[in-house]
Design an enzyme around this catalytic site. Structure first.
Site, PDB file in Angstrom:
ATOM      1  N   ALA A 121      49.172   0.184  54.293  1.00 31.69           N
ATOM      2  CA  ALA A 121      50.054   1.255  54.787  1.00 31.69           C
ATOM      3  C   ALA A 121      49.170   2.200  55.586  1.00 31.69           C
ATOM      4  O   ALA A 121      48.646   3.171  55.053  1.00 31.69           O
ATOM      5  CB  ALA A 121      50.708   1.963  53.599  1.00 31.69           C
ATOM      6  N   ALA A 123      49.221   3.908  58.916  1.00 32.49           N
ATOM      7  CA  ALA A 123      49.384   5.014  59.879  1.00 32.49           C
ATOM      8  C   ALA A 123      49.285   6.375  59.183  1.00 32.49           C
ATOM      9  O   ALA A 123      49.742   6.511  58.049  1.00 32.49           O
ATOM     10  CB  ALA A 123      50.745   4.882  60.567  1.00 32.49           C
ATOM     11  N   SER A 126      43.725   7.416  59.300  1.00 34.00           N
ATOM     12  CA  SER A 126      42.495   8.098  58.871  1.00 34.00           C
ATOM     13  C   SER A 126      41.618   7.146  58.048  1.00 34.00           C
ATOM     14  O   SER A 126      40.403   7.089  58.235  1.00 34.00           O
ATOM     15  CB  SER A 126      42.810   9.378  58.091  1.00 34.00           C
ATOM     16  N   ASP A 189      47.303   2.608  50.295  1.00 28.23           N
ATOM     17  CA  ASP A 189      47.450   4.065  50.309  1.00 28.23           C
ATOM     18  C   ASP A 189      48.965   4.284  50.388  1.00 28.23           C
ATOM     19  O   ASP A 189      49.530   4.446  51.461  1.00 28.23           O
ATOM     20  CB  ASP A 189      46.704   4.624  51.531  1.00 28.23           C
ATOM     21  N   CYS A 242      48.803  10.520  47.321  1.00 33.32           N
ATOM     22  CA  CYS A 242      48.517  11.960  47.337  1.00 33.32           C
ATOM     23  C   CYS A 242      49.594  12.663  46.507  1.00 33.32           C
ATOM     24  O   CYS A 242      50.010  13.770  46.807  1.00 33.32           O
ATOM     25  CB  CYS A 242      48.433  12.496  48.757  1.00 33.32           C
TER      26      CYS A 242
HETATM   27  N1  SAM Z   1      46.724   5.427  55.032  1.00 28.52           N
HETATM   28  C1  SAM Z   1      47.254   6.388  55.978  1.00 28.52           C
HETATM   29  C2  SAM Z   1      46.126   7.260  56.480  1.00 28.52           C
HETATM   30  O1  SAM Z   1      45.178   7.486  55.715  1.00 28.52           O
HETATM   31  O2  SAM Z   1      46.183   7.720  57.623  1.00 28.52           O
HETATM   32  C3  SAM Z   1      48.374   7.211  55.376  1.00 28.52           C
HETATM   33  C4  SAM Z   1      49.459   6.342  54.811  1.00 28.52           C
HETATM   34  S1  SAM Z   1      50.883   7.224  54.258  1.00 28.52           S
HETATM   35  C5  SAM Z   1      50.352   7.870  52.758  1.00 28.52           C
HETATM   36  C6  SAM Z   1      51.913   5.905  53.756  1.00 28.52           C
HETATM   37  C7  SAM Z   1      52.397   5.030  54.889  1.00 28.52           C
HETATM   38  O3  SAM Z   1      53.079   3.921  54.320  1.00 28.52           O
HETATM   39  C8  SAM Z   1      53.390   5.679  55.836  1.00 28.52           C
HETATM   40  O4  SAM Z   1      52.904   5.588  57.141  1.00 28.52           O
HETATM   41  C9  SAM Z   1      54.663   4.840  55.678  1.00 28.52           C
HETATM   42  O5  SAM Z   1      55.382   4.696  56.871  1.00 28.52           O
HETATM   43  C10 SAM Z   1      54.097   3.511  55.204  1.00 28.52           C
HETATM   44  N2  SAM Z   1      55.002   2.628  54.438  1.00 28.52           N
HETATM   45  C11 SAM Z   1      56.086   2.959  53.699  1.00 28.52           C
HETATM   46  N3  SAM Z   1      56.621   1.875  53.130  1.00 28.52           N
HETATM   47  C12 SAM Z   1      55.863   0.804  53.499  1.00 28.52           C
HETATM   48  C13 SAM Z   1      55.915  -0.584  53.227  1.00 28.52           C
HETATM   49  N4  SAM Z   1      56.861  -1.119  52.456  1.00 28.52           N
HETATM   50  N5  SAM Z   1      54.974  -1.378  53.789  1.00 28.52           N
HETATM   51  C14 SAM Z   1      54.002  -0.846  54.581  1.00 28.52           C
HETATM   52  N6  SAM Z   1      53.907   0.466  54.875  1.00 28.52           N
HETATM   53  C15 SAM Z   1      54.813   1.289  54.330  1.00 28.52           C
END
Ligand code: SAM
Length: 314
Positions: A121, A123, A126, A189, A242
């Site tokens: 996950a 986007a 970072s 994450d 988080c």
């Molecule tokens: N790891 C990222 C960073 O450090 O920049 C932050 C990730 S953020 C906490 C969680 C991400 O998971 C979001 O961008 C969201 O769109 C994505 N997400 C939600 N459900 C998901 C799924 N079933 N599979 C993959 N990504 C998912």
């Protein structure tokens, strides 16, 4: 400021207060105080683009830099100017503006050059950019993100930071288990309620509700099960959020461990002040292994709150 604080504290729902009083006990007010503080700004030097020395020398002309104990590339930034994202060195990808607690999961993952890694996950990127730097732009990272709108930001951060070993995919993380790929390391994450990051956005408080926590925790467990499935034997998965909700953290780990003898929870050695993981909540007792997880709340290190668990596949 005082007035704003009052207004914001009114946003706290009754259910939230009850729950977080149970989690923090006498520390609840301190948790709130730190959750409403203005976040300290911080950067992580991107060693794919610049050296720690070079970035320090340049930024010291404008700001005071204080090392972050658990990340040798990380620095808190103090000073009147707040626009650290406008500096030329930022445009050149020499550093990434990143919250210090969010630097922990990639360090706990410990990726090595030439490995095959997935950031499930990813986007806005970072942790992918941090992992790529740790891998010295070698090996291969799959940076996956389900939300198409967030891919643009992920892509531009990877480009700005000179990341060359990464392939972006746009899938549901739980679909990877059907593929034949097997990874050395998996980072999950996970999407979460974000109750460790209230200081970043008070919207978190407005959105918080118990149904959402239940729903998120089901997705988080599925993501972790799938992440473990696509690990090579001897590989490592890191699960992080988080959020400070036991249902999104200790309970997910505890449920995941049920009936599994091929998963070993490992201690995370790091110079960071931590909370005791929660072993019992709402009448449920969790697996003893969750003691090894890293739980930090905002008041410990004046950072976001985070939960990190490192699991090895036998
Ligand atoms: N790891 C990222 C960073 O450090 O920049 C932050 C990730 S953020 C906490 C969680 C991400 O998971 C979001 O961008 C969201 O769109 C994505 N997400 C939600 N459900 C998901 C799924 N079933 N599979 C993959 N990504 C998912």
């Amino acid at each position: 400021m005082e007035k704003d604080d009052e207004i914001n504290k009114e946003m706290i729902k009754k259910g939230f207060e009850e729950r977080y009083r149970k989690i923090f006990g006498p520390d609840y007010d301190l948790f709130l105080e730190y959750s409403f503080m203005f976040p300290r700004r911080a950067i992580r030097v991107n060693t794919l683009r610049g050296s720690i020395q070079e970035v320090k020398e340049e930024l010291c002309k404008i700001w005071k830099l204080e090392p972050i104990p658990w990340c040798k590339e990380g620095f808190w930034i103090e000073g009147e100017r707040r626009d650290i994202g406008n500096h030329l060195f930022h445009q050149l990808g020499k550093y990434y503006v990143q919250e210090p607690a969010s630097m922990i999961p990639a360090i706990a993952l410990g990726p090595q050059p030439d490995e095959f890694v997935i950031d499930m996950a990813a986007a806005p990127g970072s942790k992918t950019t941090q992992i790529a730097a740790m891998m010295k732009n070698r090996g291969c990272i799959i940076a996956n993100e389900i939300d198409t709108k967030r891919l643009k930001m992920l892509n531009s951060n990877l480009q700005r930071c000179f990341v060359m070993n990464t392939i972006i995919t746009n899938m549901n993380g739980i679909a990877f288990a059907n593929k034949k790929m097997r990874f050395d390391r998996v980072l999950i994450d996970a999407p979460c309620s974000g109750t460790g990051t209230i200081r970043k956005s008070f919207l978190t408080l407005r959105m918080w509700n118990e149904r959402m926590i239940e729903k998120l925790s089901r997705l988080q467990l599925r993501l972790l099960e799938n992440g473990f499935e696509i690990l090579k034997r001897g590989g490592v998965v890191v699960y992080s959020t988080c959020s400070l909700e036991p249902f999104e953290n200790e309970r997910v780990i505890s449920m995941f461990l049920k009936g599994r003898d091929d998963a070993i929870v490992e201690e995370i050695e790091m110079d960071v002040k931590r909370d005791r993981p929660i072993l019992e909540f709402e009448g449920e007792r969790y697996d003893n292994e969750v003691r090894k997880c890293l739980r930090i709340s905002p008041q410990r290190n004046n950072t976001d709150g985070f939960f990190v668990c490192r699991i090895k596949k036998k």
